[in-house]
Every structure is written in C-alpha cells, then in structure tokens.
Write a protein that holds these residues in place. Structure first.
Motif, PDB file in Angstrom:
ATOM      1  N   LEU A   1      17.590  76.882  17.190  1.00 49.39           N
ATOM      2  CA  LEU A   1      16.397  77.382  16.521  1.00 49.39           C
ATOM      3  C   LEU A   1      16.838  78.300  15.390  1.00 49.39           C
ATOM      4  O   LEU A   1      17.762  79.095  15.552  1.00 49.39           O
ATOM      5  N   CYS A   2      16.139  78.193  14.257  1.00 46.48           N
ATOM      6  CA  CYS A   2      16.548  78.942  13.077  1.00 46.48           C
ATOM      7  C   CYS A   2      15.370  79.674  12.465  1.00 46.48           C
ATOM      8  O   CYS A   2      14.285  79.103  12.322  1.00 46.48           O
ATOM      9  N   ASP A   3      15.591  80.934  12.108  1.00 49.92           N
ATOM     10  CA  ASP A   3      14.585  81.696  11.380  1.00 49.92           C
ATOM     11  C   ASP A   3      15.292  82.839  10.657  1.00 49.92           C
ATOM     12  O   ASP A   3      16.285  83.387  11.164  1.00 49.92           O
ATOM     13  N   ILE A   4      14.781  83.187   9.456  1.00 47.33           N
ATOM     14  CA  ILE A   4      15.399  84.277   8.705  1.00 47.33           C
ATOM     15  C   ILE A   4      15.243  85.602   9.445  1.00 47.33           C
ATOM     16  O   ILE A   4      16.010  86.534   9.225  1.00 47.33           O
ATOM     17  N   GLU A   5      14.236  85.692  10.324  1.00 54.84           N
ATOM     18  CA  GLU A   5      14.105  86.834  11.228  1.00 54.84           C
ATOM     19  C   GLU A   5      14.621  86.396  12.592  1.00 54.84           C
ATOM     20  O   GLU A   5      13.918  85.752  13.368  1.00 54.84           O
ATOM     21  N   ARG A   6      15.860  86.743  12.876  1.00 58.34           N
ATOM     22  CA  ARG A   6      16.540  86.253  14.071  1.00 58.34           C
ATOM     23  C   ARG A   6      15.757  86.540  15.363  1.00 58.34           C
ATOM     24  O   ARG A   6      15.769  85.730  16.293  1.00 58.34           O
TER      25      ARG A   6
ATOM     26  N   GLU B   1      20.686  77.481  20.969  1.00 57.96           N
ATOM     27  CA  GLU B   1      21.377  78.439  20.110  1.00 57.96           C
ATOM     28  C   GLU B   1      20.376  79.027  19.106  1.00 57.96           C
ATOM     29  O   GLU B   1      19.313  78.450  18.864  1.00 57.96           O
ATOM     30  N   VAL B   2      20.749  80.146  18.512  1.00 54.44           N
ATOM     31  CA  VAL B   2      19.915  80.810  17.510  1.00 54.44           C
ATOM     32  C   VAL B   2      20.737  81.044  16.254  1.00 54.44           C
ATOM     33  O   VAL B   2      21.904  81.424  16.331  1.00 54.44           O
ATOM     34  N   GLU B   3      20.120  80.796  15.093  1.00 56.58           N
ATOM     35  CA  GLU B   3      20.826  80.916  13.814  1.00 56.58           C
ATOM     36  C   GLU B   3      19.861  81.408  12.742  1.00 56.58           C
ATOM     37  O   GLU B   3      18.663  81.095  12.780  1.00 56.58           O
ATOM     38  N   LYS B   4      20.362  82.170  11.777  1.00 57.06           N
ATOM     39  CA  LYS B   4      19.540  82.645  10.658  1.00 57.06           C
ATOM     40  C   LYS B   4      19.640  81.746   9.433  1.00 57.06           C
ATOM     41  O   LYS B   4      18.701  81.628   8.660  1.00 57.06           O
ATOM     42  N   ASP B   5      20.795  81.122   9.232  1.00 58.57           N
ATOM     43  CA  ASP B   5      21.090  80.363   8.013  1.00 58.57           C
ATOM     44  C   ASP B   5      20.886  78.868   8.251  1.00 58.57           C
ATOM     45  O   ASP B   5      21.686  78.232   8.950  1.00 58.57           O
ATOM     46  N   TYR B   6      19.845  78.304   7.662  1.00 62.01           N
ATOM     47  CA  TYR B   6      19.563  76.882   7.898  1.00 62.01           C
ATOM     48  C   TYR B   6      20.627  75.973   7.296  1.00 62.01           C
ATOM     49  O   TYR B   6      20.849  74.853   7.778  1.00 62.01           O
TER      50      TYR B   6
ATOM     51  N   LEU C   1      15.043  73.234  15.053  1.00 62.70           N
ATOM     52  CA  LEU C   1      13.780  73.696  14.470  1.00 62.70           C
ATOM     53  C   LEU C   1      14.084  74.797  13.472  1.00 62.70           C
ATOM     54  O   LEU C   1      14.723  75.797  13.820  1.00 62.70           O
ATOM     55  N   ILE C   2      13.644  74.605  12.239  1.00 62.74           N
ATOM     56  CA  ILE C   2      13.836  75.601  11.195  1.00 62.74           C
ATOM     57  C   ILE C   2      12.485  76.230  10.881  1.00 62.74           C
ATOM     58  O   ILE C   2      11.600  75.574  10.334  1.00 62.74           O
ATOM     59  N   GLY C   3      12.326  77.480  11.283  1.00 59.37           N
ATOM     60  CA  GLY C   3      11.062  78.187  11.097  1.00 59.37           C
ATOM     61  C   GLY C   3      10.398  78.470  12.432  1.00 59.37           C
ATOM     62  O   GLY C   3       9.919  77.541  13.095  1.00 59.37           O
TER      63      GLY C   3
ATOM     64  N   LYS D   1      13.052  84.934  20.497  1.00 57.92           N
ATOM     65  CA  LYS D   1      11.886  84.877  21.375  1.00 57.92           C
ATOM     66  C   LYS D   1      11.534  83.442  21.729  1.00 57.92           C
ATOM     67  O   LYS D   1      11.206  83.124  22.877  1.00 57.92           O
ATOM     68  N   CYS D   2      11.615  82.556  20.729  1.00 56.54           N
ATOM     69  CA  CYS D   2      11.311  81.142  20.985  1.00 56.54           C
ATOM     70  C   CYS D   2      12.354  80.516  21.899  1.00 56.54           C
ATOM     71  O   CYS D   2      12.024  79.706  22.779  1.00 56.54           O
ATOM     72  N   ALA D   3      13.618  80.899  21.708  1.00 58.87           N
ATOM     73  CA  ALA D   3      14.694  80.379  22.565  1.00 58.87           C
ATOM     74  C   ALA D   3      14.491  80.817  24.010  1.00 58.87           C
ATOM     75  O   ALA D   3      14.735  80.043  24.959  1.00 58.87           O
ATOM     76  N   GLU D   4      14.018  82.040  24.191  1.00 57.11           N
ATOM     77  CA  GLU D   4      13.752  82.538  25.548  1.00 57.11           C
ATOM     78  C   GLU D   4      12.598  81.793  26.203  1.00 57.11           C
ATOM     79  O   GLU D   4      12.626  81.534  27.420  1.00 57.11           O
TER      80      GLU D   4
END
Length: 359
Positions: free
Chosen positions: A33-38, A57-62, A6-8, A43-46
């Motif tokens: 899950l990806c968002d420019i605001e990590r 996993e969590v990532e900033k760079d799509y 998920l991007i966004g 929070k969504c991953a939790e």
C-alpha cells in the motif's frame, strides 16, 4: 494469484478499495500500500491484517513500487490530477492499471493512456463501479434486448452536498489543476451511466457551470448540459454539490417509445419507475441505500479486473469508457467558457480553465 499494489489511501482508498481487496483475497494478493502520508497507508495495512491475517508492505514513493518485479498490477486512488502521471509510469513499467475516475483531466492525456496500454498489451480499467449496481444491470439488459424501442432521451441528476470541511481535507479538491468541480468529481459516475445507456457518438454539448456557494474553490458547484447524439437521442445533465443540508439523491432516467425507467436512491441503487408493456414495477424498487454515495460496486469491479487479466479480455469498464465521461465534462467546461455548443471531437483540459472566475 494477481499481485497488486494500491496507490492512494485517502477517502475512497480507505472506504472502498481496501474492502474490495479484502473481499477478493482468493484471487488478489495485496503486496503493498502506498500513500504520501505513510500513516494512512499504515492504517489501511492494519485493517487488512486484522481481516485476513497478513499485513501488506507500506511505501511512500509510488515510483519504487512501479519498478518492482513482484507486482503485476496497480490500483490508483490518488488525487485526480495524478491519475495520468501515475498510470503512464505504471504502464511504462509493464503493470496493468485500475484507475479511479476521472481517468484524466484532459482529452489528450486520456488518449495517451489508452494508446500506451494497447501498445504494451496491458489492461486499463476505470472505476465507474456504479455500472455494477443491480438496478443498473437490469436497465442495461432491457436496453440490450431492445425493450425500449426507440430511446428518445435520458436524464442524469446528481443532487448532493459538499461543505467547506470536505474541501479542507485535501487542498487539491475543487482546483482546476488537480480536480475540476462537481461535474468532474462527484457527477462523473452518473454522466458515465447516461452516455453508456444512450450509446452512440456525441455530436455536440452545450453546457453551463456556476459556483453558487463555494467561494473557497476555483471550480463549479453546479453544472447543467444538453448532450446531442448523432443518432438523435438527447442527454440532459444536472449536477450539483449545493443541496441543503445534505446529500439528496442521484437519479438516472431513460425514456423511450416503449419503456420508462427511473433509477434513484442515494447512489442510483434503487428502481423508482419501471414501465414496460406487461411490466409495472420491479423487485429492486425496495432496495436499501448504501452506507455511502460510493455504493457497493468496487468489489465486483476488482473481480472483473482480475478476470480481464486472467482471460485476456477488456475490463468491463475500459480506458475508452473512462474517456467518454471525461470528454462530456470537458465539453461542458469548454462550452461554458466559450458560451456556445462544443462540437466533437475536440481537445480540452481542466488546465484550460485556469484563471476563470465562476459566479
């Protein structure tokens, strides 16, 4: 199992996409899950970890995500102005794409997305989740059965409220470069339903847009239009985010020689009028409103997207479907800019509205 990213993780990502992923864990694995605001992605991953016992996993760079080989598909819930860019990058990297509305902010970009998905034999789905609303499905069945006889016209009415706080939450909202106004953002769902129910090719659109009381945004907070179809049907659109003091309703009316249907509620979720010979009323006249204007449709939307990939068929709401609603909104913008009806086909973009000051 479909491996998905998920991007966004903003407003719609948090409220609806996360829940749809959780409810489809028997067929979809949320890898990252990806968002420019990590922090938002964290929070969504939790939330997902608490519900299913496994944390994505969590990532900033799509771009990093799209180059990974362990991801089959991506859902894009970033700001509207990024949909084209991220979708094209995803398709280039052989990922199936489920993209939030609007599919793009220009007719050219929407066409390019559709063509590339075909060239790569990848699925391109669009989040017009209200098509899955039970009352909307009931209406669609009646149309496909021919119960209306000749359909004369349809009306899409969206009477909502968006205040200054909403626009301050994200600086891209209400801008020509990254969003558009009420029609492109809030009203595009019902515009999609209107054109889907009326069907056929559009001949021309005549529209007007205004900014009545949102001086802090560039785009419109009100839009009205007449949509003329080649087969004689007429569509009427009224959409606004100026309603005082809060959201009022969203309605879709279809009127024909042998039938009348009006669906209303907060998000076209409840039948208000159901009139056919021998039928006065419908069980779905007493359905409750959803908790938000986003409705309940993202869960079946994700299920359908998975099945489209598994069975190698088009998603229920394809890229071509997504383009039709965007074309109508862009035609309204172009018509308002030029002061005359817009004939189809045409090319236009929200960027063509840059510098336009609405009153």
């Amino acid at each position: 199992m479909l491996r998905m990213a998920l991007i966004g993780c903003g407003r719609i990502g948090t409220k609806k996409h996360i829940e749809a992923l959780i409810q489809n864990t028997d067929r979809i694995e949320t890898v990252v899950l990806c968002d420019i605001e990590r922090e938002r992605a964290e929070k969504c991953a939790e939330i997902i970890e608490k519900r299913i016992g496994r944390k994505p996993e969590v990532e900033k760079d799509y771009v990093k995500i799209l180059k990974r080989g362990d991801i089959d598909a991506v859902a894009i819930a970033a700001e509207s102005g990024k949909h084209y860019e991220i979708t094209m990058e995803a398709l280039i990297n052989n990922k199936h794409v489920l993209v939030e509305k609007p599919i793009a902010l220009s007719t050219k970009h929407a066409s390019e997305m559709i063509e590339l998905s075909k060239e790569k034999n990848l699925k391109l789905g669009v989040c017009f989740q209200n098509r899955f609303n039970p009352p909307i499905q009931e209406l669609r069945k009646k149309i496909e059965e021919g119960a209306f006889g000749k359909i004369h016209y349809g009306v899409a009415t969206i009477r909502w409220n968006r205040n200054e706080e909403y626009y301050k939450q994200a600086n891209w909202r209400g801008t020509w470069a990254q969003d558009g106004g009420a029609l492109m953002n809030q009203c595009t769902h019902n515009i999609d339903l209107l054109q889907w129910m009326l069907g056929g090719e559009i001949e021309e659109v005549y529209g007007i847009i205004k900014n009545f009381n949102h001086p802090y945004i560039e785009a419109e907070d009100f839009g009205g239009a007449i949509v003329k179809f080649k087969d004689g049907k007429v569509g009427i659109i009224e959409g606004t985010t100026t309603i005082y003091p809060k959201n009022l309703h969203e309605k879709l009316g279809i009127f024909g020689e042998k039938g009348t249907v009006v669906i209303g509620g907060l998000a076209v979720n409840r039948i208000e009028e159901w009139r056919f010979k021998g039928e006065e009323g419908h069980p779905f006249m007493n359905l409750p409103d959803p908790d938000t204007v986003y409705g309940f449709g993202h869960i079946p939307l994700y299920k359908d997207f998975y099945e489209a990939i598994e069975k190698d068929r088009k998603p229920y709401i394809s890229g071509e479907d997504g383009k039709k609603a965007v074309e109508i909104v862009l035609a309204i913008y172009k018509s308002a800019l030029e002061g005359k009806p817009v004939k189809f086909p045409f090319n236009f973009s929200t960027n063509d509205m840059k510098g336009v000051i609405l009153k």
